[in-house]
Design a protein around this motif. Structure first.
Motif: not given
Length: 221
Positions: A82-85, A88-91, A94-98, A152-153
């Motif tokens: 859920r947090a990954l989805l 922010p789209a700018a991440l 890899l950074d979003a998953l971190r 897939a945005a």
């Protein structure tokens, strides 16, 4: 981090927090009893008594005794996805998953003893180890699907359709990133456990992901 061993999942208000606390208490009781007595010698009755709940309550959360031993937190994988989805789209992926994983691992130092006991229980109970590996593999696939959805945005999330259509084949990148993330968590925990008097877990975790982001350059001699 996989939503396999518990029947209830999700986040929300007071009722959901109480349910998660009860499941956590049952899991911790199961692991501690198994570490003391051996998993095969632990009964549902003993686990329930140690957690301060009834046997009926135990079966509200787990289908069998062994389910209580498989993972520490059955909802962690769901929260990461859920947090990954929601990141922010700018991440970058890899950074979003971190960042998603960092939130889940923020209490790693406090839970170190329980994690160590859990690892020992799995090492001494091959059938539980196999089940745990299966849970983590399923969680890795679920994470890869969410990575693919993020890439897939906003496209339709991978998975079985309502009409029973087959799950789409995942591309290489989502599979690899999900697998690398799992390895990164495991290596971070192992490295910190060996040096916890010198290092903070958060620092080790950040360094591992910084190395990944840099393409794993060879260390300077």
């Amino acid at each position: 981090m996989q939503d396999m061993t518990g029947k209830d999942s999700g986040s929300g208000g007071l009722r959901e927090r109480k349910k998660r606390a009860t499941r956590a208490a049952l899991t911790e009781a199961a692991v501690r009893l198994a570490a003391e007595q051996g998993a095969d010698n632990v009964t549902v009755e003993a686990i329930s008594a140690a957690a301060g709940v009834s046997v009926r309550t135990f079966f509200n959360y787990f289908d069998s005794r062994d389910d209580a031993f498989v993972v520490i937190d059955a909802d962690a994988g769901l929260r990461v996805r859920r947090a990954l989805l929601d990141a922010p789209a700018a991440l970058s992926p890899l950074d979003a998953l971190r960042e998603a994983l960092a939130v889940e691992l923020s209490e790693a130092e406090r839970q170190h003893e329980l994690w160590s006991l859990h690892a020992e229980v799995l090492r001494t109970s091959p059938h539980l180890l196999v089940r745990s590996l299966g849970a983590h593999m399923a969680d890795e696939t679920g994470l890869a699907e969410v990575i693919a959805q993020r890439l897939a945005a906003g496209g339709v999330p991978p998975g079985d359709g309502a009409d029973g259509e087959r799950r789409p084949v995942l591309d290489l990148y989502p599979r690899l990133l999900a697998a690398v993330a799992g390895t990164a968590v495991r290596v971070s925990v192992q490295h910190w456990c060996e040096r916890q008097d010198e290092l903070a877990f958060a620092d080790v975790f950040r360094e591992v992901f910084a190395l990944l982001a840099a393409g794993l350059p060879a260390p300077a001699r």
